[in-house]
Motif scaffolding. Structure first.
Motif, PDB file in Angstrom:
ATOM      1  N   HIS A 239     -14.097 -28.730 -18.613  1.00 38.10           N
ATOM      2  CA  HIS A 239     -13.558 -27.871 -19.671  1.00 38.10           C
ATOM      3  C   HIS A 239     -14.609 -26.830 -20.081  1.00 38.10           C
ATOM      4  CE1 HIS A 239     -10.947 -26.762 -22.991  1.00 38.10           C
ATOM      5  NE2 HIS A 239     -11.994 -26.821 -23.789  1.00 38.10           N
ATOM      6  N   ALA A 240     -15.864 -27.261 -20.211  1.00 41.13           N
ATOM      7  CA  ALA A 240     -16.947 -26.319 -20.549  1.00 41.13           C
ATOM      8  C   ALA A 240     -17.099 -25.261 -19.462  1.00 41.13           C
ATOM      9  CB  ALA A 240     -18.258 -27.081 -20.747  1.00 41.13           C
ATOM     10  N   ALA A 241     -16.982 -25.668 -18.196  1.00 42.79           N
ATOM     11  CA  ALA A 241     -17.079 -24.703 -17.094  1.00 42.79           C
ATOM     12  C   ALA A 241     -15.946 -23.686 -17.170  1.00 42.79           C
ATOM     13  CB  ALA A 241     -17.070 -25.434 -15.754  1.00 42.79           C
ATOM     14  N   ARG A 242     -14.730 -24.136 -17.497  1.00 45.29           N
ATOM     15  CA  ARG A 242     -13.600 -23.202 -17.650  1.00 45.29           C
ATOM     16  C   ARG A 242     -13.855 -22.226 -18.791  1.00 45.29           C
ATOM     17  NH1 ARG A 242     -10.747 -27.657 -16.357  1.00 45.29           N
ATOM     18  NH2 ARG A 242     -10.245 -28.219 -18.498  1.00 45.29           N
ATOM     19  N   LEU A 243     -14.379 -22.743 -19.907  1.00 47.05           N
ATOM     20  CA  LEU A 243     -14.687 -21.871 -21.041  1.00 47.05           C
ATOM     21  C   LEU A 243     -15.696 -20.799 -20.627  1.00 47.05           C
ATOM     22  CD1 LEU A 243     -15.032 -24.540 -23.887  1.00 47.05           C
ATOM     23  CD2 LEU A 243     -13.190 -22.852 -23.645  1.00 47.05           C
ATOM     24  N   ALA A 244     -16.725 -21.205 -19.885  1.00 45.70           N
ATOM     25  CA  ALA A 244     -17.747 -20.244 -19.440  1.00 45.70           C
ATOM     26  C   ALA A 244     -17.134 -19.196 -18.518  1.00 45.70           C
ATOM     27  CB  ALA A 244     -18.895 -20.980 -18.746  1.00 45.70           C
ATOM     28  N   ARG A 245     -16.340 -19.646 -17.531  1.00 48.39           N
ATOM     29  CA  ARG A 245     -15.714 -18.684 -16.599  1.00 48.39           C
ATOM     30  C   ARG A 245     -14.784 -17.742 -17.344  1.00 48.39           C
ATOM     31  NH1 ARG A 245     -15.883 -23.206 -13.022  1.00 48.39           N
ATOM     32  NH2 ARG A 245     -13.816 -23.856 -13.664  1.00 48.39           N
ATOM     33  N   ASP A 246     -14.028 -18.270 -18.316  1.00 42.26           N
ATOM     34  CA  ASP A 246     -13.119 -17.421 -19.098  1.00 42.26           C
ATOM     35  C   ASP A 246     -13.872 -16.343 -19.869  1.00 42.26           C
ATOM     36  OD1 ASP A 246     -11.006 -18.944 -18.167  1.00 42.26           O
ATOM     37  OD2 ASP A 246     -10.655 -19.990 -20.079  1.00 42.26           O
TER      38      ASP A 246
ATOM     39  N   ARG B 291     -24.268 -23.489 -11.595  1.00 42.66           N
ATOM     40  CA  ARG B 291     -23.759 -22.153 -11.266  1.00 42.66           C
ATOM     41  C   ARG B 291     -22.245 -22.241 -11.151  1.00 42.66           C
ATOM     42  NH1 ARG B 291     -26.789 -18.162 -12.313  1.00 42.66           N
ATOM     43  NH2 ARG B 291     -28.941 -18.758 -12.095  1.00 42.66           N
ATOM     44  N   LEU B 292     -21.572 -21.247 -11.703  1.00 35.93           N
ATOM     45  CA  LEU B 292     -20.102 -21.231 -11.686  1.00 35.93           C
ATOM     46  C   LEU B 292     -19.615 -20.114 -10.793  1.00 35.93           C
ATOM     47  CD1 LEU B 292     -19.657 -21.649 -15.524  1.00 35.93           C
ATOM     48  CD2 LEU B 292     -19.546 -23.444 -13.780  1.00 35.93           C
ATOM     49  N   PRO B 293     -18.635 -20.416  -9.954  1.00 37.44           N
ATOM     50  CA  PRO B 293     -18.092 -19.359  -9.065  1.00 37.44           C
ATOM     51  C   PRO B 293     -17.350 -18.292  -9.857  1.00 37.44           C
ATOM     52  CG  PRO B 293     -16.818 -21.396  -8.824  1.00 37.44           C
ATOM     53  CD  PRO B 293     -17.951 -21.675  -9.766  1.00 37.44           C
TER      54      PRO B 293
END
Length: 177
Positions: free
Chosen positions: A117-124, A175-177
């Motif tokens: 969920h945190a990764a989605r927030l960052a990508r968003d 790292r996030l794609p």
């Protein structure tokens, strides 16, 4: 019994500070029962004025998210800016300030799902970096947990605590794609 597939995540708010404290208290009690007192000590967060104020700040920050099984909070995630005891970021990032889960549901992947969920927030938000720090003492089990969730250990650090043992920490990055 409810299964982990029914987990939902909702934003938290000021009314959820007591929930964060409850989750911290149950996690601390579990750690104490395991003889792992270096991370959060032995006393409940709900009796520590500093931790109560911290929970109030987190709940009011806009960065609190709760994992729910039905109407029961079984995990909390707080995201925001890096804390002062870790190296400053070298690029825009989202920082995990707190991840705590109810040990009664250990093995259900609640922590990993909150990190996703945190990764989605960052990508968003258009960010390519998610960082977290954790307790790195004893057997480094928490470091290994974060590594199993796609993080890489970067910067070790130590927090000096007057009258108490230093707190060994580890920053990890994903790292996030």
């Amino acid at each position: 019994m409810t299964g982990p597939q029914t987990l939902t995540v909702r934003p938290g708010g000021p009314a959820d500070a007591a929930t964060v404290l409850r989750l911290l208290d149950t996690a601390t009690a579990w750690l104490v029962a395991q003889g792992r007192t270096g991370q959060w000590g032995t006393e409940p967060a709900s009796t520590d004025p500093r931790r109560i104020a911290q929970a109030d700040r987190w709940a009011a920050s806009g960065g609190l998210h709760l994992a729910l099984l039905g109407d029961v909070a079984v995990g909390a995630l707080v995201v925001g800016a890096a804390t002062e005891h870790v190296p400053a970021p070298t690029e825009p990032e989202l920082y995990v300030n707190l991840l705590v889960t109810d040990r009664a549901h250990a093995g259900w992947g609640i922590g990993a799902r909150l990190l996703e969920h945190a990764a989605r927030l960052a990508r968003d938000r258009g960010l390519g970096l998610l960082r977290v720090d954790c307790y790195a003492g004893a057997d480094r089990a928490l470091v290994r947990f974060y590594e199993s969730c796609g993080f890489t250990a970067t910067d070790p650090f130590t927090v000096s605590r007057p009258g108490r043992e230093p707190w060994p920490g580890q920053v990890l990055a994903r790292r996030l794609p």
